[in-house]
Design a protein around this motif. Structure first.
Motif, PDB file in Angstrom:
ATOM      1  N   ALA A  50      14.550 -14.495  58.200  1.00 45.00           N
ATOM      2  CA  ALA A  50      14.578 -15.955  58.342  1.00 45.00           C
ATOM      3  C   ALA A  50      15.817 -16.398  59.113  1.00 45.00           C
ATOM      4  O   ALA A  50      15.761 -17.315  59.935  1.00 45.00           O
ATOM      5  CB  ALA A  50      14.515 -16.627  56.985  1.00 45.00           C
ATOM      6  N   ARG A  54      15.747 -18.455  62.617  1.00 48.62           N
ATOM      7  CA  ARG A  54      16.448 -19.741  62.795  1.00 48.62           C
ATOM      8  C   ARG A  54      17.368 -19.687  64.011  1.00 48.62           C
ATOM      9  O   ARG A  54      17.433 -20.628  64.788  1.00 48.62           O
ATOM     10  CB  ARG A  54      17.247 -20.099  61.542  1.00 48.62           C
ATOM     11  N   LEU A  59      17.732 -23.471  65.073  1.00 45.66           N
ATOM     12  CA  LEU A  59      17.702 -24.263  63.846  1.00 45.66           C
ATOM     13  C   LEU A  59      18.904 -23.934  62.972  1.00 45.66           C
ATOM     14  O   LEU A  59      19.386 -22.804  62.975  1.00 45.66           O
ATOM     15  CB  LEU A  59      16.417 -23.974  63.061  1.00 45.66           C
ATOM     16  N   GLU A  61      20.706 -23.980  58.913  1.00 48.91           N
ATOM     17  CA  GLU A  61      20.239 -23.392  57.645  1.00 48.91           C
ATOM     18  C   GLU A  61      19.206 -24.260  56.934  1.00 48.91           C
ATOM     19  O   GLU A  61      18.470 -23.777  56.083  1.00 48.91           O
ATOM     20  CB  GLU A  61      21.423 -23.117  56.737  1.00 48.91           C
ATOM     21  N   ASN A  62      19.141 -25.541  57.263  1.00 46.20           N
ATOM     22  CA  ASN A  62      18.149 -26.442  56.661  1.00 46.20           C
ATOM     23  C   ASN A  62      16.893 -26.553  57.525  1.00 46.20           C
ATOM     24  O   ASN A  62      16.090 -27.449  57.330  1.00 46.20           O
ATOM     25  CB  ASN A  62      18.767 -27.834  56.463  1.00 46.20           C
ATOM     26  N   TYR A  63      16.760 -25.669  58.495  1.00 46.03           N
ATOM     27  CA  TYR A  63      15.625 -25.631  59.422  1.00 46.03           C
ATOM     28  C   TYR A  63      15.517 -26.920  60.244  1.00 46.03           C
ATOM     29  O   TYR A  63      14.434 -27.357  60.605  1.00 46.03           O
ATOM     30  CB  TYR A  63      14.307 -25.355  58.679  1.00 46.03           C
ATOM     31  N   GLN A  64      16.667 -27.539  60.531  1.00 50.50           N
ATOM     32  CA  GLN A  64      16.702 -28.706  61.400  1.00 50.50           C
ATOM     33  C   GLN A  64      17.268 -28.282  62.748  1.00 50.50           C
ATOM     34  O   GLN A  64      18.104 -27.387  62.821  1.00 50.50           O
ATOM     35  CB  GLN A  64      17.559 -29.810  60.783  1.00 50.50           C
TER      36      GLN A  64
END
Length: 99
Positions: A50, A54, A59, A61-64
């Motif tokens: 993951a 990312r 991205l 760590e908050n997938y933003q």
């Protein structure tokens, strides 16, 4: 793809394979949920899948989306490959003109 093994698979082939498998190309490169660790880059130690995904997708760590690289475009003067707003390439001759 072919019967013999290749060390390199062009990105365009990954994209076509992903389309044929009804999935996203990123899932073929970094198979989150199928493998715990992958090499983020060739010849590196394995990291969490993951985390590698990312990094590749830009991205946090908050997938933003991490927009830091978008704050100051390299061609902000209007020169280079990006044209200034309001200008279009002429149909003949390739010169820019104000229309």
């Amino acid at each position: 793809m072919e019967s013999d093994r290749r060390a390199v698979l062009p990105l365009v082939e990954v994209m076509v394979l992903a389309e044929a498998l009804y999935t996203h190309p990123l899932r073929l490169i970094y198979p989150v949920g199928y493998v715990e660790e992958v090499q983020q880059l060739p010849l590196t130690y394995p990291v969490d899948t993951a985390k590698a995904m990312r990094w590749f997708a830009g991205l946090n760590e908050n997938y933003q989306a991490d927009h830091r690289m978008l704050h100051r475009p390299r061609h902000s003067t209007g020169e280079g490959p990006l044209r200034r707003p309001g200008r279009r390439a002429a149909a003949v001759g390739g010169r820019e003109s104000d229309r």
